[in-house]
Design a protein around this motif. Sequence first.
Motif, PDB file in Angstrom:
ATOM      1  N   SER A 112     -14.391  92.919  95.762  1.00  0.00           N
ATOM      2  CA  SER A 112     -13.281  92.539  97.064  1.00  0.00           C
ATOM      3  C   SER A 112     -13.187  94.319  97.482  1.00  0.00           C
ATOM      4  O   SER A 112     -13.227  94.607  98.316  1.00  0.00           O
ATOM      5  CB  SER A 112     -12.300  92.059  96.886  1.00  0.00           C
ATOM      6  OG  SER A 112     -11.704  93.088  95.550  1.00  0.00           O
ATOM      7  N   PHE A 113     -13.914  95.032  97.063  1.00  0.00           N
ATOM      8  CA  PHE A 113     -13.330  96.648  97.057  1.00  0.00           C
ATOM      9  C   PHE A 113     -14.875  97.237  97.693  1.00  0.00           C
ATOM     10  O   PHE A 113     -15.294  98.734  97.543  1.00  0.00           O
ATOM     11  CB  PHE A 113     -13.302  97.711  95.451  1.00  0.00           C
ATOM     12  CG  PHE A 113     -11.549  97.336  94.972  1.00  0.00           C
ATOM     13  CD1 PHE A 113     -11.598  97.668  95.654  1.00  0.00           C
ATOM     14  CD2 PHE A 113     -11.642  96.136  94.472  1.00  0.00           C
ATOM     15  CE1 PHE A 113      -9.588  97.792  94.828  1.00  0.00           C
ATOM     16  CE2 PHE A 113     -10.336  95.793  94.002  1.00  0.00           C
ATOM     17  CZ  PHE A 113      -9.268  96.951  93.963  1.00  0.00           C
ATOM     18  N   THR A 152     -11.929 104.627  93.321  1.00  0.00           N
ATOM     19  CA  THR A 152     -10.659 104.787  92.698  1.00  0.00           C
ATOM     20  C   THR A 152      -9.568 104.548  92.758  1.00  0.00           C
ATOM     21  O   THR A 152      -8.771 103.708  92.295  1.00  0.00           O
ATOM     22  CB  THR A 152     -10.420 106.078  92.997  1.00  0.00           C
ATOM     23  OG1 THR A 152     -11.529 107.556  93.441  1.00  0.00           O
ATOM     24  CG2 THR A 152      -8.555 106.543  92.998  1.00  0.00           C
ATOM     25  N   ALA A 153      -9.379 103.611  93.933  1.00  0.00           N
ATOM     26  CA  ALA A 153      -8.800 102.108  94.142  1.00  0.00           C
ATOM     27  C   ALA A 153      -8.965 100.955  93.259  1.00  0.00           C
ATOM     28  O   ALA A 153      -8.126 100.499  93.089  1.00  0.00           O
ATOM     29  CB  ALA A 153      -8.508 101.975  95.610  1.00  0.00           C
ATOM     30  N   LEU A 154     -10.357 100.991  92.764  1.00  0.00           N
ATOM     31  CA  LEU A 154     -10.154  99.481  91.711  1.00  0.00           C
ATOM     32  C   LEU A 154     -10.076  99.920  90.306  1.00  0.00           C
ATOM     33  O   LEU A 154      -9.124  98.694  89.700  1.00  0.00           O
ATOM     34  CB  LEU A 154     -12.473  99.403  92.049  1.00  0.00           C
ATOM     35  CG  LEU A 154     -12.545  99.040  90.436  1.00  0.00           C
ATOM     36  CD1 LEU A 154     -12.484  97.594  90.898  1.00  0.00           C
ATOM     37  CD2 LEU A 154     -13.915  98.959  90.715  1.00  0.00           C
ATOM     38  N   SER A 155     -10.256 101.253  90.567  1.00  0.00           N
ATOM     39  CA  SER A 155     -10.160 101.791  89.164  1.00  0.00           C
ATOM     40  C   SER A 155      -8.383 101.386  88.748  1.00  0.00           C
ATOM     41  O   SER A 155      -8.311 100.821  87.993  1.00  0.00           O
ATOM     42  CB  SER A 155     -10.458 103.261  88.457  1.00  0.00           C
ATOM     43  OG  SER A 155      -9.681 103.935  87.209  1.00  0.00           O
ATOM     44  N   PRO A 193     -11.964 106.193  88.200  1.00  0.00           N
ATOM     45  CA  PRO A 193     -13.123 106.301  88.996  1.00  0.00           C
ATOM     46  C   PRO A 193     -13.969 106.321  88.847  1.00  0.00           C
ATOM     47  O   PRO A 193     -15.223 106.102  89.445  1.00  0.00           O
ATOM     48  CB  PRO A 193     -12.106 107.304  89.571  1.00  0.00           C
ATOM     49  CG  PRO A 193     -10.937 107.775  89.303  1.00  0.00           C
ATOM     50  CD  PRO A 193     -11.192 106.910  87.568  1.00  0.00           C
ATOM     51  N   THR A 194     -15.120 106.828  88.210  1.00  0.00           N
ATOM     52  CA  THR A 194     -16.559 108.092  87.954  1.00  0.00           C
ATOM     53  C   THR A 194     -17.245 106.500  87.237  1.00  0.00           C
ATOM     54  O   THR A 194     -17.822 106.014  87.372  1.00  0.00           O
ATOM     55  CB  THR A 194     -16.247 108.989  87.383  1.00  0.00           C
ATOM     56  OG1 THR A 194     -16.277 110.108  87.833  1.00  0.00           O
ATOM     57  CG2 THR A 194     -17.805 109.317  86.755  1.00  0.00           C
ATOM     58  N   SER A 216     -15.902 107.683  95.041  1.00  0.00           N
ATOM     59  CA  SER A 216     -15.001 107.347  96.367  1.00  0.00           C
ATOM     60  C   SER A 216     -13.987 106.886  96.393  1.00  0.00           C
ATOM     61  O   SER A 216     -12.992 106.598  95.047  1.00  0.00           O
ATOM     62  CB  SER A 216     -16.205 106.129  96.585  1.00  0.00           C
ATOM     63  OG  SER A 216     -15.582 104.544  96.206  1.00  0.00           O
ATOM     64  N   PRO A 217     -13.363 107.148  97.419  1.00  0.00           N
ATOM     65  CA  PRO A 217     -11.421 105.999  97.272  1.00  0.00           C
ATOM     66  C   PRO A 217     -12.092 104.816  97.071  1.00  0.00           C
ATOM     67  O   PRO A 217     -10.928 104.519  96.329  1.00  0.00           O
ATOM     68  CB  PRO A 217     -11.642 105.971  99.055  1.00  0.00           C
ATOM     69  CG  PRO A 217     -12.409 107.477 100.090  1.00  0.00           C
ATOM     70  CD  PRO A 217     -13.582 107.682  98.951  1.00  0.00           C
TER      71      PRO A 217
END
Length: 205
Positions: A136-137, A159-162, A175-176, A155-156
């Motif tokens: 979904s990300f 980062t949001a998924l993290s 995020p990485t 990526s944005p």
Amino acid sequence: MSDNETAAAPPAVVVGADGLARPAWAATDPLLMGYYDTEWGMPVRDERGVYERLSLEAFQSGLSWATILRKREAFREAFDDFDPDTVASYDDADRARLLGDARIVRNRLKIDAAIDNAKATVSLRAEGGLAAFVWSFRPRATPAPATLGEIPTTSPESTALSKALKQKGFRFVGPTTMHALMEAIGIVDTHLVDSHRRGSSGVWA
């Protein structure tokens, strides 16, 4: 070198004896070459597959991917083929077994995270499951790097998924690491534009 001369930049891709262009990291080692040619960047949409790759990306943190890939079959055996239900049931005896298994990465924090992440994977089924959650990300567009230097490491969306996974109880999902996961399972296509694999996933036409 004179002031008017500049060092030649290394080639973005390396053309192998088979005539196929690959990035340097996948151009010489047969194991990495095979992984790059057949698996990396291809869509993975099943729970077990995403959980396995999330786990391996976490174990890779601070190490080379080649190290993890060489240990992959041992990881699969040690973690019961990364079946989330089985790993979620691991107890202290299993932790001790894993810490004593020289074939895998014996890092207590990463082993504990793999077990906790299995529990979080099982819990996430109530919301549609891990695979759907991660996918979904997917961003609206994918990078189109011409050189290795143009490949992003975050990526944005990663980062949001993290952040979202951490809220669900997952660990070692920075995020990485999540960007690497998104690359590995086809959510983004970061194959170099001159690579023979560019666009092969079918996700990004």
